[in-house]
Design a protein around this motif. Structure first.
Motif, short mmCIF file in Angstrom:
data_model
loop_
_atom_site.label_atom_id
_atom_site.label_comp_id
_atom_site.label_asym_id
_atom_site.label_seq_id
_atom_site.Cartn_x
_atom_site.Cartn_y
_atom_site.Cartn_z
N VAL A 49 0.84 -1.19 0.00
CA VAL A 49 0.00 0.00 0.00
C VAL A 49 0.88 1.24 0.00
O VAL A 49 2.02 1.22 0.46
CB VAL A 49 -0.95 0.04 1.22
CG1 VAL A 49 -1.95 -1.09 1.15
CG2 VAL A 49 -0.18 0.00 2.53
N TYR A 50 0.32 2.32 -0.54
CA TYR A 50 1.00 3.61 -0.56
C TYR A 50 0.45 4.53 0.52
O TYR A 50 -0.69 4.35 1.00
CB TYR A 50 0.81 4.28 -1.92
CG TYR A 50 1.51 3.61 -3.06
CD1 TYR A 50 2.88 3.81 -3.30
CD2 TYR A 50 0.82 2.78 -3.95
CE1 TYR A 50 3.53 3.20 -4.36
CE2 TYR A 50 1.45 2.17 -5.02
CZ TYR A 50 2.81 2.38 -5.22
OH TYR A 50 3.45 1.78 -6.27
N LEU A 51 1.21 5.52 0.88
CA LEU A 51 0.76 6.56 1.80
C LEU A 51 -0.45 7.26 1.20
O LEU A 51 -0.40 7.72 0.05
CB LEU A 51 1.89 7.56 2.04
CG LEU A 51 1.56 8.81 2.84
CD1 LEU A 51 1.22 8.46 4.28
CD2 LEU A 51 2.73 9.80 2.79
N GLY A 52 -1.54 7.32 1.95
CA GLY A 52 -2.74 7.98 1.47
C GLY A 52 -3.67 7.10 0.67
O GLY A 52 -4.74 7.55 0.24
N GLN A 53 -3.30 5.84 0.46
CA GLN A 53 -4.15 4.92 -0.30
C GLN A 53 -5.36 4.50 0.52
O GLN A 53 -5.26 4.26 1.73
CB GLN A 53 -3.35 3.69 -0.70
CG GLN A 53 -4.15 2.65 -1.49
CD GLN A 53 -3.31 1.45 -1.85
OE1 GLN A 53 -2.11 1.55 -2.04
NE2 GLN A 53 -3.94 0.28 -1.93
N VAL A 70 1.25 5.11 6.17
CA VAL A 70 2.63 4.84 5.73
C VAL A 70 2.54 4.04 4.43
O VAL A 70 1.49 3.49 4.11
CB VAL A 70 3.43 4.02 6.78
CG1 VAL A 70 3.63 4.81 8.06
CG2 VAL A 70 2.76 2.68 7.05
N SER A 71 3.65 3.96 3.70
CA SER A 71 3.73 3.01 2.59
C SER A 71 4.40 1.75 3.10
O SER A 71 5.26 1.81 3.99
CB SER A 71 4.51 3.60 1.41
OG SER A 71 5.84 3.94 1.79
N PRO A 103 0.13 7.03 -6.11
CA PRO A 103 0.25 7.69 -7.42
C PRO A 103 -1.05 8.29 -7.93
O PRO A 103 -1.03 9.23 -8.74
CB PRO A 103 0.72 6.56 -8.34
CG PRO A 103 1.33 5.54 -7.43
CD PRO A 103 0.54 5.62 -6.16
N ALA A 104 -2.17 7.77 -7.45
CA ALA A 104 -3.47 8.27 -7.92
C ALA A 104 -3.93 9.52 -7.17
O ALA A 104 -4.96 10.10 -7.50
CB ALA A 104 -4.52 7.17 -7.78
#
Length: 272
Positions: A49-53, A70-71, A103-104
């Motif tokens: 997972v990415y930060l903010g996902q 966190v990522s 990224p989104a």
């Protein structure tokens, strides 16, 4: 009855500048970090997972989505014994130390109040004054009531807490931007910014920040507990009384915590 207590304050951190802490090696994110129904996980163990996902969707009344802080890798979805004494699902994430953003992620687009509320509904932002109520529900009342006054709660009456104070001292631009967003979407006639008088530096900062804004009034409140409670601050700042079962919006007022307002601005500008 409107009553209050005079409690000794231990705000030793009020004068300390904010510092950025290192990302933790692991986080555990319960699905009930808000006032409503628990969110529902949409990730599984082993996923990156990415930060903010988005990692959990809103589920039911007053629920909000949850995003990764966190990522890294989802290690488990497990049961967590939460503060109210009930078991709730929680997502455990092992950080990769990179804090890579989703990224989104992008600033949301909103041309009117409905689109603004839709964006906030996906943000996961809840009231940071303590109630943890979904922030979009607060502004939703503006659709159905003639709200004339936005009351900004900067009282911070809790004896030890200084985070709102630091927000007013360190992030004035986010607060100003939040007010601009409310002017654009909610369109109240005026703003009242209420701060306890034991925060002279914050009061001075906000007076300087809004010196050229004729719609903004800075109100200094006496230091007492629980001055920041919505019924108390409504009465002491505006002289209005709300009765059991009555919504604040029916009085033409909406109250928002100053840190909540700043986070709304940050989200609308960055998508985080």
């Amino acid at each position: 009855n409107i009553s209050s207590l005079k409690l000794p304050h231990y705000k030793a951190t009020a004068g300390m500048e904010s510092v950025r802490v290192a990302p933790p090696k692991e986080v555990l994110l319960p699905m009930n970090m808000h006032s409503g129904q628990a969110a529902e996980p949409v990730v599984a163990a082993g996923e990156h997972v990415y930060l903010g996902q988005l990692i959990a969707r809103e589920e039911g009344r007053n629920s909000v989505p949850v995003h990764a802080t966190v990522s890294g890798t989802v290690k488990a979805i497990e049961q967590y014994e939460s503060e109210p004494g009930r078991s709730v699902a929680a997502i455990r994430i092992e950080s990769d130390g990179k804090m890579e953003k989703d990224p989104a992620m992008a600033p949301p687009k909103a041309e009117n109040l409905d689109e603004f509320l839709t964006a906030l509904r996906g943000s996961g932002i809840v009231g940071l004054g303590g109630a943890a109520f979904p922030v979009d529900w607060k502004f939703d009342a503006a659709l159905r009531h003639n709200v004339k006054t936005m009351l900004i709660n900067g009282a911070e009456c809790e004896p030890y807490v200084t985070s709102d104070n630091r927000m007013m001292l360190d992030h004035g631009e986010d607060i100003r931007r939040g007010i601009e967003l409310l002017k654009k979407y909610v369109k109240p006639d005026n703003f009242v910014f209420a701060i306890e008088n034991n925060k002279p530096h914050a009061i001075a900062a906000m007076k300087e920040l809004f010196a050229d804004d004729p719609t903004m009034s800075i109100v200094e409140l006496p230091s007492s507990y629980p001055q920041g409670a919505k019924q108390m601050i409504l009465y002491n700042a505006l002289g209005k009384v709300v009765y059991a079962g009555q919504r604040f919006a029916t009085l033409g007022v909406i109250i928002i915590n100053v840190s909540t307002l700043a986070k709304v601005a940050k989200f609308m500008d960055t998508g985080m």
